[in-house]
Design an enzyme around this catalytic site. Structure first.
Site, PDB file in Angstrom:
ATOM      1  N   ARG A   1       1.045  -1.396   0.136  1.00 32.34           N
ATOM      2  CA  ARG A   1      -0.307   0.045  -0.159  1.00 32.34           C
ATOM      3  C   ARG A   1       1.095   1.793   0.350  1.00 32.34           C
ATOM      4  O   ARG A   1       1.537   1.798   1.003  1.00 32.34           O
ATOM      5  CB  ARG A   1      -1.005  -0.299   1.248  1.00 32.34           C
TER       6      ARG A   1
ATOM      7  N   ASP B   1       2.211   4.809  -0.597  1.00 35.06           N
ATOM      8  CA  ASP B   1       2.183   6.019   0.263  1.00 35.06           C
ATOM      9  C   ASP B   1       2.125   6.968  -1.139  1.00 35.06           C
ATOM     10  O   ASP B   1       2.387   6.863  -1.922  1.00 35.06           O
ATOM     11  CB  ASP B   1       2.348   6.652   1.519  1.00 35.06           C
TER      12      ASP B   1
ATOM     13  N   ARG C   1      11.343   4.450   4.826  1.00 34.67           N
ATOM     14  CA  ARG C   1      11.600   6.283   4.773  1.00 34.67           C
ATOM     15  C   ARG C   1      11.996   6.301   5.926  1.00 34.67           C
ATOM     16  O   ARG C   1      12.879   7.516   6.247  1.00 34.67           O
ATOM     17  CB  ARG C   1       9.797   6.832   4.383  1.00 34.67           C
TER      18      ARG C   1
END
Lengths: 259, 259
Positions: free
Chosen positions: A50, A52, A209
């Site tokens: 999924r 971002d 990240r």
């Protein structure tokens, strides 16, 4: 009823991310709209990762079930005919009944791209995090190595992530500066580019990240490489670096047991 | 008064081209605005190549004269601070008085990029002309060779071009499919990409794009490679192929006698 498995590449710049949302264009939403036109009914599309808002994909995998039978090549052409040019279906195949792009996935590989040159190529502007001043790739590589193995990665999870377990297995975690020949220096793409590559059985929300943000602190010489181990064992998100911008992140590959 | 010479890379997608126009953002206009703020007066910027709307540059060269003395590195930082991220100054140097980016140029190199795969990577969508179905690169290369030497290129000039002479010298004219390692296949960039490279002492209006349009007809097998010679000697624009889209064209390099 036929189960399909598709591979996708997309430039995430103009999207709210993979998942359908109340407002804004999502990759999942675009594919579901295209399939509704083709299949004549609502189709739910499952994505392996999924991604971002702003995150890109080179090899996202998605699955869905269609009521009608359709040749995979024809489906690929039809989907690409409906989708905008920044979202492309690169492969379509039939899958075994029950195939689920997310739950059946065995491993995913992400790349996070930094650029440490003083000027970022205009052709890379949406595909790197600009950290001018030089990065120590060897130190970043040593820091990245600490992550290999089975660990609790809660220190790299954005607060608010809701998962049963925060343990994951990372099988590959390394940093390199691609050779200039790979990087097409003539197109400006690749000058100063440093790539973090990570393969694992699963990733927490914003995990890659947060790792990238930690690697930058090491690469700039602000933190020693051992800091990565300390962050890991602290189980405290505040010990890690900042969440790196979405535009440097690419979902590169998803692997399944049957391949 | 100091004469400067700068090198620029830009993504031409969002611009009306190099030249200042009544409406729309131009590269020349952006640099002139940035310099007006820095120098406190109107500065005229000369570009080596007047790239059209949508055409990109990797190594455009421009020249201008400033009233004040400024360190080249400082000027580079200041310009990049004023310019949008899709236009970057990659180099700044002082030039001999009288240096003129266009009139002093000895040779320019352009690349025209085609993609003959069935699907174009989302990361290449603004940087190739999509011609699915396969291109015969050897035939295109043989056709391209006919252009080397001193010729009247009026057949490849858009009607309405006003120049004294339509004779130009092409020193290099070749077609190749970059090795996959150069093309970063992992990023989808380069899959199916074919590049036409041309170096010459000057180019007429839309000349490279008219050559590219002719090469595609040869690459698709519709015209034999000798057609290129026939077009050249016909001195008739209608004999050449269509003008290829701007997005595949890159001004790669400008050479000067002093370097």
């Amino acid at each position: 009823m036929t189960t399909f498995r598709i591979t996708l590449a997309y430039d995430g710049t103009n999207y709210v991310g993979w998942q359908r949302q109340a407002a804004g264009a999502s990759i999942q939403g675009l594919i579901e709209e295209a399939l509704r036109e083709l299949d004549g009914r609502r189709v739910v599309v499952i994505g392996a990762g999924r991604t971002d808002a702003g995150v890109h994909a080179l090899g996202q995998v998605a699955s869905f079930v269609l009521a009608r039978t359709i040749d995979p090549d024809e489906l690929k052409r039809a989907l690409n005919g409906h989708l905008p040019v920044d979202v492309r279906v690169t492969d379509v195949g039939m899958a075994a009944p029950g195939f689920h792009a997310r739950l059946s996935a065995r491993a995913k590989t992400y790349h996070y791209r930094f650029c440490d040159a003083d000027v970022v190529s205009p052709f890379d502007r949406q595909y790197v995090w600009h950290v001018p001043g030089g990065l120590d790739v060897d130190a970043m590589g040593r820091a990245a190595e600490w992550l290999e193995g089975r660990h609790d990665f809660v220190s790299f999870q954005t607060v608010g992530g809701r998962v049963r377990s925060t343990e994951r297995t990372i099988v590959r975690s390394l940093v390199n500066r691609p050779h200039l020949i790979d990087a097409r220096p003539e197109y400006g793409s690749g000058a100063g580019v440093v790539v973090y590559e990570v393969t694992g059985d699963g990733f927490l929300r914003h995990m890659v990240r947060a790792i990238a943000g930690t690697l930058v602190e090491v690469g700039r010489g602000r933190w020693p490489c051992e800091r990565m181990r300390d962050v890991l064992v602290s189980r405290d998100r505040r010990q890690a670096g900042p969440t790196a911008p979405a535009r440097g992140l690419f979902l590169v590959r998803v692997e399944y047991a049957d391949l």
